[in-house]
Design an enzyme around this catalytic site. Structure first.
Site, mmCIF file in Angstrom:
data_model
loop_
_atom_site.group_PDB
_atom_site.id
_atom_site.type_symbol
_atom_site.label_atom_id
_atom_site.label_comp_id
_atom_site.label_asym_id
_atom_site.label_seq_id
_atom_site.Cartn_x
_atom_site.Cartn_y
_atom_site.Cartn_z
ATOM 1 N N LYS A 204 0.878 -1.178 0.000
ATOM 2 C CA LYS A 204 0.000 0.000 0.000
ATOM 3 C C LYS A 204 0.915 1.227 0.000
ATOM 4 O O LYS A 204 1.252 1.772 1.053
ATOM 5 C CB LYS A 204 -0.923 -0.037 1.218
ATOM 6 C CG LYS A 204 -2.238 0.706 0.982
ATOM 7 C CD LYS A 204 -3.243 0.407 2.081
ATOM 8 C CE LYS A 204 -4.499 1.230 1.908
ATOM 9 N NZ LYS A 204 -5.350 0.751 0.802
HETATM 10 C C1 LIG Z 1 -6.449 -0.101 0.473
HETATM 11 C C2 LIG Z 1 -6.703 -0.740 -0.830
HETATM 12 C C3 LIG Z 1 -7.716 -1.700 -1.014
HETATM 13 C C4 LIG Z 1 -8.707 -2.075 0.062
HETATM 14 O O1 LIG Z 1 -8.123 -2.562 1.213
HETATM 15 P P1 LIG Z 1 -8.941 -2.571 2.584
HETATM 16 O O2 LIG Z 1 -7.980 -3.131 3.563
HETATM 17 O O3 LIG Z 1 -10.105 -3.444 2.369
HETATM 18 O O4 LIG Z 1 -9.323 -1.162 2.859
HETATM 19 C C5 LIG Z 1 -7.829 -2.298 -2.252
HETATM 20 N N1 LIG Z 1 -7.022 -1.956 -3.282
HETATM 21 C C6 LIG Z 1 -6.060 -1.022 -3.147
HETATM 22 C C7 LIG Z 1 -5.206 -0.698 -4.314
HETATM 23 C C8 LIG Z 1 -5.867 -0.383 -1.921
HETATM 24 O O5 LIG Z 1 -4.916 0.542 -1.807
#
Ligand SMILES: *Cc1c(COP(=O)(O)O)cnc(C)c1O
Length: 365
Positions: A204
């Protein structure tokens, strides 16, 4: 420091917090990501010293040397999670331990010093305790928490930074859907991909978002709300949306979601949906699903529902699917039954109104 270590937080209260009346006015209609609480967490890291100077202090601009490494080479990661007001006036978070673990994994991929998971969780608790009055009472609202970490060394050499700053800011948010859950229209990008094999798709990091914005802008230009990315090597298999994972519901009641092959962000909502669906006895496949198959299954009626999921909107039905050659709708283009029922269960657990069989709710206050 190992994963279990932590620090004592120095609490330096904001000498000029937002007045109670003004805060109430802001909380009445917070929108998303534009208003912020009185405080932030900061923790510093230096090679040879480890993490130090853990503070809760007044939210303020961070002075930055123009040669700070993050501005040049984008060594930056973040998380997103929410704190909820419970019926008894307390405050909870949903699966913050999963965010702590993912933050550590993101740090490792980006060659950054990992924040110990215990410290990450203690930092969230410390900020929420200090800014507890900013958690909306509105049963649709929540306090969005944004932990992030960046390379703070002042150096133009290309190498992992020897210094980092870890910060948490918090932003009260209202209901994502004004006037009820509405299906989104999605644009399938045929020109851009989000993540390649061996790349940073599972981390992330801000850089993934930077790479997705041109495709997101293309989606908006074509009247869509969100972009869907296909795999980078064949432009064939569905991966995910810009910031949400995707699920398909079939006429036999089974579900499919793309597998975590390293190019997809391992969403905590995704994993929670898989568990809740399996709790109900539904079959959930983590399997490659091609865009071609999506079109064929929508046409034949085998595909009954599609939805996207992530922390911000929880579960969002997908209505119309468009690309440069045309468009189709999933079933009648309305929110599906399985989609909405999984959504109700998940939101119910997050809000403390439905039993929490997996122990996902973490109580702060
Ligand atoms: C944060 C994110 C998600 C969703 O993740 P959660 O933990 O469910 O909030 C999905 N795809 C991407 C690219 C993300 O950055």
């Amino acid at each position: 420091m190992s994963g279990g270590e932590t620090l004592d937080f120095e609490i330096r209260p904001n000498p000029a917090p937002v007045a109670a009346a003004e805060r109430s006015a802001l909380l009445a209609n917070p929108g998303f990501g534009r208003i912020f609480t009185d405080h932030m967490v900061t923790i510093r890291y230096a090679d040879g010293k480890g993490w130090y100077d853990a503070r809760v202090e007044a939210r303020a601009p961070i002075p930055m040397d123009p040669a700070t490494a993050v501005l040049h080479y984008a060594q930056e990661i973040f998380e997103g999670l929410k704190a909820y007001r419970s019926a008894d006036g307390g405050v909870t978070m949903f699966r913050p331990d999963a965010n702590a673990a993912r933050f550590r994994a993101s740090a490792q991929r980006m060659a950054m010093a990992p924040v110990p998971e215990r410290l990450f969780l203690d930092a969230l608790d410390a900020l929420i305790r200090t800014d507890r009055d900013w958690v909306p009472d509105d049963p649709e609202g929540s306090l969005y928490l944004r932990p992030f970490q960046y390379a703070s060394e002042v150096f133009l050499g290309v190498k992992p930074s020897s210094e980092y700053l870890f910060v948490i800011i918090a932003s009260p948010v209202g209901s994502y859907f004004k006037g009820g859950v509405q299906p989104v229209n999605v644009w399938v990008s045929r020109d851009y991909s989000r993540a390649a094999n061996g790349g940073t798709g599972a981390a992330k990091c801000g850089g993934n978002y930077a790479a997705s914005l041109v495709a997101q802008a293309e989606a908006i230009e074509h009247g869509c709300d969100q972009v869907v990315f296909l795999d980078a090597s064949e432009q064939r298999y569905v991966e995910e949306l810009g910031g949400m994972n995707v699920f398909y519901v079939f006429d036999d009641g089974s579900l499919t979601t793309p597998p975590l092959t390293g190019t997809i962000l391992p969403g905590i909502t995704r994993e929670s949906v898989i568990r809740l669906a399996r709790d109900r006895g539904l079959t959930v496949r983590e399997e490659l699903y091609s865009y071609e198959q999506w079109q064929a299954d929508a046409r034949s009626g085998r595909l009954r529902e599609a939805f996207a999921c992530g922390t911000a909107a929880v579960i969002t039905p997908i209505g119309t699917v468009r690309d440069r050659d045309g468009e189709f709708t999933v079933a009648d283009g309305k929110a599906g039954e399985v989609t909405m029922s999984l959504r109700d269960t998940l939101v119910g657990i997050q809000r403390g109104v439905t039993a929490d069989p997996h122990g996902w709710v973490h109580r702060v206050l």
